[in-house]
Design a protein around this motif. Structure first.
Motif, mmCIF file in Angstrom:
data_model
loop_
_atom_site.group_PDB
_atom_site.id
_atom_site.type_symbol
_atom_site.label_atom_id
_atom_site.label_comp_id
_atom_site.label_asym_id
_atom_site.label_seq_id
_atom_site.Cartn_x
_atom_site.Cartn_y
_atom_site.Cartn_z
ATOM 1 N N GLU A 125 8.938 3.894 -65.857
ATOM 2 C CA GLU A 125 7.600 3.217 -66.128
ATOM 3 C C GLU A 125 6.990 3.371 -64.210
ATOM 4 N N VAL A 126 7.765 2.824 -63.538
ATOM 5 C CA VAL A 126 6.851 2.876 -62.255
ATOM 6 C C VAL A 126 7.452 4.723 -61.757
ATOM 7 N N ASP A 127 6.245 4.578 -61.713
ATOM 8 C CA ASP A 127 5.224 6.230 -60.630
ATOM 9 C C ASP A 127 5.307 5.840 -59.331
ATOM 10 N N CYS A 128 6.446 6.643 -58.766
ATOM 11 C CA CYS A 128 6.573 6.286 -57.190
ATOM 12 C C CYS A 128 5.730 7.360 -56.742
ATOM 13 N N ARG A 129 4.583 8.096 -56.893
ATOM 14 C CA ARG A 129 3.817 9.474 -56.372
ATOM 15 C C ARG A 129 2.231 8.179 -56.093
ATOM 16 N N ASN A 130 2.697 7.341 -56.772
ATOM 17 C CA ASN A 130 1.158 5.643 -56.975
ATOM 18 C C ASN A 130 1.352 4.599 -57.257
ATOM 19 N N PRO A 131 2.366 3.724 -56.323
ATOM 20 C CA PRO A 131 2.848 2.455 -56.749
ATOM 21 C C PRO A 131 1.812 1.800 -56.878
ATOM 22 N N MET A 132 1.516 0.953 -57.700
ATOM 23 C CA MET A 132 0.213 -0.165 -56.835
ATOM 24 C C MET A 132 0.889 -1.897 -56.721
ATOM 25 N N ALA A 133 1.601 -2.222 -57.029
ATOM 26 C CA ALA A 133 2.074 -4.000 -56.533
ATOM 27 C C ALA A 133 2.964 -3.999 -56.322
ATOM 28 N N GLN A 134 3.644 -4.840 -54.730
ATOM 29 C CA GLN A 134 4.118 -4.816 -53.994
ATOM 30 C C GLN A 134 6.003 -4.552 -54.234
ATOM 31 N N MET A 135 5.967 -5.310 -55.795
ATOM 32 C CA MET A 135 7.257 -4.969 -55.877
ATOM 33 C C MET A 135 7.095 -3.393 -57.123
ATOM 34 N N GLU A 136 6.371 -2.768 -56.837
ATOM 35 C CA GLU A 136 6.359 -1.498 -57.743
ATOM 36 C C GLU A 136 6.852 -0.571 -56.330
ATOM 37 N N MET A 137 6.309 -1.343 -54.838
ATOM 38 C CA MET A 137 6.539 -0.521 -53.490
ATOM 39 C C MET A 137 7.939 -0.422 -53.033
ATOM 40 N N THR A 138 8.065 -1.645 -52.924
ATOM 41 C CA THR A 138 9.672 -1.736 -52.818
ATOM 42 C C THR A 138 10.356 -1.460 -53.811
ATOM 43 N N PHE A 139 10.353 -1.440 -55.269
ATOM 44 C CA PHE A 139 10.969 -0.794 -56.243
ATOM 45 C C PHE A 139 11.340 0.759 -55.068
ATOM 46 N N CYS A 140 10.396 1.142 -55.382
ATOM 47 C CA CYS A 140 9.881 2.397 -54.601
ATOM 48 C C CYS A 140 10.692 3.104 -53.283
ATOM 49 N N ALA A 141 10.725 2.538 -52.286
ATOM 50 C CA ALA A 141 11.080 2.058 -51.281
ATOM 51 C C ALA A 141 12.871 2.444 -51.419
ATOM 52 N N GLU A 142 13.185 1.702 -52.263
ATOM 53 C CA GLU A 142 14.505 0.980 -51.751
ATOM 54 C C GLU A 142 14.922 2.549 -53.476
ATOM 55 N N GLN A 143 14.527 3.327 -54.002
ATOM 56 C CA GLN A 143 14.470 4.632 -54.370
ATOM 57 C C GLN A 143 14.635 5.887 -53.579
ATOM 58 N N ASP A 144 13.913 5.326 -53.025
ATOM 59 C CA ASP A 144 13.654 6.480 -51.030
ATOM 60 C C ASP A 144 14.874 6.710 -50.698
ATOM 61 N N TRP A 145 15.198 4.856 -49.955
ATOM 62 C CA TRP A 145 16.527 5.350 -49.512
ATOM 63 C C TRP A 145 17.906 5.419 -49.872
ATOM 64 N N MET A 146 17.409 5.182 -51.137
ATOM 65 C CA MET A 146 18.931 5.511 -51.641
ATOM 66 C C MET A 146 19.398 6.807 -52.722
ATOM 67 N N ALA A 147 18.306 7.778 -52.708
ATOM 68 C CA ALA A 147 18.585 9.401 -52.715
ATOM 69 C C ALA A 147 18.887 9.727 -51.077
ATOM 70 N N ALA A 148 17.879 9.119 -49.953
ATOM 71 C CA ALA A 148 18.749 9.220 -48.296
ATOM 72 C C ALA A 148 20.269 9.118 -48.243
ATOM 73 N N ASP A 149 20.601 8.658 -48.562
ATOM 74 C CA ASP A 149 21.764 7.924 -48.698
ATOM 75 C C ASP A 149 22.525 8.454 -49.383
ATOM 76 N N ALA A 150 22.108 9.297 -50.499
ATOM 77 C CA ALA A 150 23.952 10.314 -51.419
ATOM 78 C C ALA A 150 23.427 11.563 -50.657
ATOM 79 N N ASP A 151 22.378 11.968 -49.698
ATOM 80 C CA ASP A 151 21.970 13.021 -49.089
ATOM 81 C C ASP A 151 23.062 12.886 -47.942
ATOM 82 N N LEU A 152 22.763 11.696 -47.100
ATOM 83 C CA LEU A 152 23.823 11.454 -45.654
ATOM 84 C C LEU A 152 25.187 11.107 -46.520
#
Length: 144
Positions: free
Chosen positions: A33-60
């Protein structure tokens, strides 16, 4: 009143459990339900930032495995008394993780105590992790 160690952790544990439930109740029903292309609330922005880190960590992790495989081959071709590529990579990676975590904790202080602090930390971790993964892919001979 002084709480005993075991009882203190029980009180803290219940409080943290309640906090986790309160936070959980505020989260969307699913991550989809969270659109990380356009997060609106702080909780969504934090969630998306965490998802971005997790993806980078998987690549690492994949890059580290590739670099480690290459360096195991390098060590295998050397006399036992000259081997060390694997040990040095392992030590470097452990030191880098400490560096990343400390550097990003410091960066988080830009928003210390605020709701954006975790987002800043996750963003920092994602950026440093992507850069480290790129270096490991280059080491492994697999430019990305």
């Amino acid at each position: 009143m002084v709480l005993q160690a075991g009882r203190r952790s029980g009180v803290i544990g219940r409080a943290m459990g309640g906090l986790c439930l309160a936070v959980w109740a505020c989260l969307p029903a699913s991550a989809q339900e969270v659109d990380c292309r356009n997060p609106m609330a702080q909780m969504e922005m934090t969630f998306c930032a965490e998802q971005d880190w997790m993806a980078a960590d998987a690549d690492l992790n994949e890059a580290y495995k590739a670099a480690m495989a290459l360096l195991k081959g390098v060590d295998a071709d050397l006399p036992a008394d000259q081997q060390g590529a694997v040990a040095h990579l392992r030590a470097a990676q452990r030191a880098w993780i400490t560096f990343r975590d400390e550097a990003c904790a410091a960066e988080g202080y830009l928003m210390h105590g605020g709701s954006a602090e975790p987002m800043v930390i996750y963003g920092c971790r994602a950026a440093l992790t992507r850069a480290r993964a790129e270096g490991l892919w280059l080491l492994a001979g697999q430019e990305r």
